[in-house]
Every structure is written in C-alpha cells, then in structure tokens.
Design a protein around this motif. Sequence first.
Motif, PDB file in Angstrom:
ATOM      1  N   ILE A  38       0.762  -1.183   0.036  1.00 59.01           N
ATOM      2  CA  ILE A  38       0.098  -0.079  -0.032  1.00 59.01           C
ATOM      3  C   ILE A  38       0.924   1.248  -0.191  1.00 59.01           C
ATOM      4  N   GLY A  39       2.182   1.217   0.114  1.00 64.05           N
ATOM      5  CA  GLY A  39       2.966   2.120  -0.023  1.00 64.05           C
ATOM      6  C   GLY A  39       3.308   2.887   1.121  1.00 64.05           C
ATOM      7  N   ALA A  40       3.074   2.332   2.298  1.00 60.58           N
ATOM      8  CA  ALA A  40       3.412   3.081   3.647  1.00 60.58           C
ATOM      9  C   ALA A  40       5.000   2.566   4.075  1.00 60.58           C
ATOM     10  N   VAL A  41       5.857   3.397   3.818  1.00 63.68           N
ATOM     11  CA  VAL A  41       7.117   3.097   3.848  1.00 63.68           C
ATOM     12  C   VAL A  41       7.528   4.267   4.837  1.00 63.68           C
ATOM     13  N   PRO A  42       8.703   3.804   5.815  1.00 65.42           N
ATOM     14  CA  PRO A  42       8.749   2.536   6.033  1.00 65.42           C
ATOM     15  C   PRO A  42       8.048   1.861   6.785  1.00 65.42           C
ATOM     16  N   PRO A  43       7.794   0.495   6.595  1.00 64.90           N
ATOM     17  CA  PRO A  43       6.599  -0.386   7.207  1.00 64.90           C
ATOM     18  C   PRO A  43       6.758  -0.097   8.666  1.00 64.90           C
ATOM     19  N   LEU A  44       5.494  -0.202   9.396  1.00 66.27           N
ATOM     20  CA  LEU A  44       5.473   0.103  10.674  1.00 66.27           C
ATOM     21  C   LEU A  44       5.963  -0.802  11.706  1.00 66.27           C
ATOM     22  N   ALA A  45       6.447  -1.975  11.207  1.00 67.28           N
ATOM     23  CA  ALA A  45       7.438  -2.831  11.846  1.00 67.28           C
ATOM     24  C   ALA A  45       9.005  -2.255  12.360  1.00 67.28           C
ATOM     25  N   PHE A  46       9.259  -1.450  11.263  1.00 63.25           N
ATOM     26  CA  PHE A  46      10.465  -0.611  11.509  1.00 63.25           C
ATOM     27  C   PHE A  46      10.002   0.916  12.048  1.00 63.25           C
ATOM     28  N   ALA A  47       9.084   1.311  11.736  1.00 62.95           N
ATOM     29  CA  ALA A  47       8.888   2.815  11.937  1.00 62.95           C
ATOM     30  C   ALA A  47       8.587   2.932  13.544  1.00 62.95           C
ATOM     31  N   ASP A  48       7.812   1.892  13.854  1.00 60.14           N
ATOM     32  CA  ASP A  48       7.123   2.147  15.296  1.00 60.14           C
ATOM     33  C   ASP A  48       7.552   0.963  16.256  1.00 60.14           C
ATOM     34  N   TRP A  49       8.420   1.361  17.221  1.00 57.47           N
ATOM     35  CA  TRP A  49       9.291   0.557  17.893  1.00 57.47           C
ATOM     36  C   TRP A  49       8.345  -0.386  18.617  1.00 57.47           C
ATOM     37  N   ARG A  50       7.111  -0.073  18.823  1.00 57.06           N
ATOM     38  CA  ARG A  50       6.077  -0.962  19.532  1.00 57.06           C
ATOM     39  C   ARG A  50       5.855  -2.247  19.167  1.00 57.06           C
ATOM     40  N   TYR A  51       5.718  -2.265  17.740  1.00 55.38           N
ATOM     41  CA  TYR A  51       5.699  -3.442  17.106  1.00 55.38           C
ATOM     42  C   TYR A  51       6.851  -4.574  17.232  1.00 55.38           C
ATOM     43  N   ALA A  52       8.194  -3.987  17.113  1.00 55.67           N
ATOM     44  CA  ALA A  52       9.344  -5.014  17.162  1.00 55.67           C
ATOM     45  C   ALA A  52       9.520  -5.303  18.715  1.00 55.67           C
ATOM     46  N   VAL A  53       9.073  -4.418  19.540  1.00 52.84           N
ATOM     47  CA  VAL A  53       9.405  -4.881  21.047  1.00 52.84           C
ATOM     48  C   VAL A  53       8.163  -5.757  21.381  1.00 52.84           C
ATOM     49  N   THR A  54       6.917  -5.535  20.819  1.00 48.77           N
ATOM     50  CA  THR A  54       5.916  -6.303  21.356  1.00 48.77           C
ATOM     51  C   THR A  54       6.423  -7.870  20.791  1.00 48.77           C
ATOM     52  N   ALA A  55       6.698  -8.112  19.642  1.00 49.70           N
ATOM     53  CA  ALA A  55       6.915  -9.225  18.997  1.00 49.70           C
ATOM     54  C   ALA A  55       7.997  -9.981  19.875  1.00 49.70           C
ATOM     55  N   VAL A  56       9.032  -9.148  20.217  1.00 53.94           N
ATOM     56  CA  VAL A  56      10.473  -9.926  20.954  1.00 53.94           C
ATOM     57  C   VAL A  56       9.841 -10.351  22.215  1.00 53.94           C
ATOM     58  N   LEU A  57       9.326  -9.299  22.985  1.00 55.12           N
ATOM     59  CA  LEU A  57       8.719  -9.785  24.276  1.00 55.12           C
ATOM     60  C   LEU A  57       8.012 -11.098  24.366  1.00 55.12           C
ATOM     61  N   ALA A  58       7.087 -11.034  23.510  1.00 58.63           N
ATOM     62  CA  ALA A  58       6.062 -12.233  23.370  1.00 58.63           C
ATOM     63  C   ALA A  58       7.079 -13.459  22.882  1.00 58.63           C
ATOM     64  N   SER A  59       7.977 -13.127  22.196  1.00 58.36           N
ATOM     65  CA  SER A  59       8.786 -14.593  21.796  1.00 58.36           C
ATOM     66  C   SER A  59       9.428 -15.024  22.933  1.00 58.36           C
ATOM     67  N   ILE A  60      10.085 -14.058  23.609  1.00 54.94           N
ATOM     68  CA  ILE A  60      11.033 -14.336  24.773  1.00 54.94           C
ATOM     69  C   ILE A  60      10.103 -15.128  26.011  1.00 54.94           C
ATOM     70  N   ALA A  61       8.861 -14.469  26.278  1.00 55.46           N
ATOM     71  CA  ALA A  61       7.949 -14.997  27.331  1.00 55.46           C
ATOM     72  C   ALA A  61       7.758 -16.314  26.870  1.00 55.46           C
ATOM     73  N   VAL A  62       7.515 -16.705  25.592  1.00 61.93           N
ATOM     74  CA  VAL A  62       7.137 -18.008  25.140  1.00 61.93           C
ATOM     75  C   VAL A  62       8.380 -19.146  25.603  1.00 61.93           C
ATOM     76  N   PHE A  63       9.417 -18.278  25.218  1.00 63.10           N
ATOM     77  CA  PHE A  63      10.616 -19.449  25.423  1.00 63.10           C
ATOM     78  C   PHE A  63      11.202 -19.841  26.897  1.00 63.10           C
ATOM     79  N   TRP A  64      10.570 -18.667  27.762  1.00 62.01           N
ATOM     80  CA  TRP A  64      10.722 -19.032  29.292  1.00 62.01           C
ATOM     81  C   TRP A  64       9.574 -19.616  29.968  1.00 62.01           C
ATOM     82  N   LEU A  65       8.721 -19.541  29.244  1.00 66.86           N
ATOM     83  CA  LEU A  65       7.563 -20.186  30.019  1.00 66.86           C
ATOM     84  C   LEU A  65       6.973 -21.473  29.136  1.00 66.86           C
ATOM     85  N   HIS A  66       7.791 -22.078  28.254  1.00 71.69           N
ATOM     86  CA  HIS A  66       7.284 -22.937  27.474  1.00 71.69           C
ATOM     87  C   HIS A  66       7.027 -24.381  28.373  1.00 71.69           C
ATOM     88  N   PRO A  67       7.643 -24.487  29.438  1.00 66.07           N
ATOM     89  CA  PRO A  67       7.441 -25.842  30.050  1.00 66.07           C
ATOM     90  C   PRO A  67       6.091 -25.737  30.726  1.00 66.07           C
TER      91      PRO A  67
END
Length: 211
Positions: free
Chosen positions: A62-91
Amino acid sequence: MQGDLRVDEALNFLLVGDLVGVAVFAASGASAAVAKRLDLFGVALVGFVAALGGGILRDLVIGAVPPLAFADWRYAVTAVLASIAVFWLHPQLNRLRRTVLLLDAAGLGLFTVTGTLKALDAGVPPVGACLIGMLTAIGGGLARDLLTGEIPVVLQRDIYAIVALGGAILVTIMREIGLSGPGPMALGAVLITGLRLLALYRRWSAPIAVP
C-alpha cells in the motif's frame, strides 16, 4: 469534533488490534520454534518474522514506507517480548501443538481485520483490499513454517487462506454498510478465528489434485 473522535477511535482500534495480532502471532511463531528446539535467538527471530512478516508485506504493497514494523518501536518490542516470554514459559505451556494452532487462529482473525481496514483506508479498491487483508494474515504464518522446516499450512489442504479471504470480504462488506466501529470489527475477528478453529476441529479441507 465528533468526526475527529471517531477517526481517533478507529486509529486506536487498528493500533490495538495490530499489536494484539503481533503478540499472538509472535507467540505462535515462538511456540513452533520451541517445538523445533531452536535457541533463544532462533525463537525470537521466528517469532519476530511470524508476527511482522504479513504486516511488512501489507505496508510495502500500500506504499506505507517505512513499514510500521520498523517505523514504530512498539511492534518490534511486542514481537520480541512475546517470543521471549514463550521461550521461558514453554514448560508451562502444555500441548504446544494445540497452543500454536489456537494462537495462529487468533492472529489470523486479527490480522485479516486490520490488514483489510488499512488497505481500505489507503484507498485500495475493495477487491484489492480483500487480497491484501488475506496476505497480511497468512504472510507471517507462511514465513514461520518455512523457517521451521514445515510445509506452509497455507499450501496444504487446511482451510487457512480461504478463511482469511472470506474474513476480508466480510470486513469489506461491513465497512461498506457502515459497520466499521471497534465492536463490529472485533466481532469479525472473533468470527474468523472461530471459523478457522471449527475447520480444524471438523477437518475441513480444500480439494487436492488426484495423481
């Protein structure tokens, strides 16, 4: 003034829906990576790509550059924190397979709605917006499966992309008849998620070619 409030309400709904979708898709990707016994970096990377791959594709189209994944820190941080939470809580996450499927279905519903709405807001015609909504929803799962060495779900018999496309059409119709508030769109996301889970439970599948 009332119009401005409605615009702000719609934007807030899109942001919240996007971030919740990022979190659940990141958790889905991270769960799949944990099941493959990847290390912490691998889990975070798969979660990041699963969460943001579809949104990056949507924004580029749609021509929204840079993509929100890079333009808004909340997206990247949310993704990484959720991933790390699953890594530690997977048991504590029993039956990872079912967890992955549940989170994936929720992400499918949320990203179908937000992807379609963003495409419509960008002036994309209805047919194109439906396709973009579908690609937003399936892009992250496609990347996740490729990174974890699985045949992408979207290419198998499971009704996955079809659900996303049908959901995008539903969202577009609701938008056209004026049902574009947070309530109706949240209901749309729930319906898409429910249909995906029902398809899994009933083992519905698309036809395949007979050799």
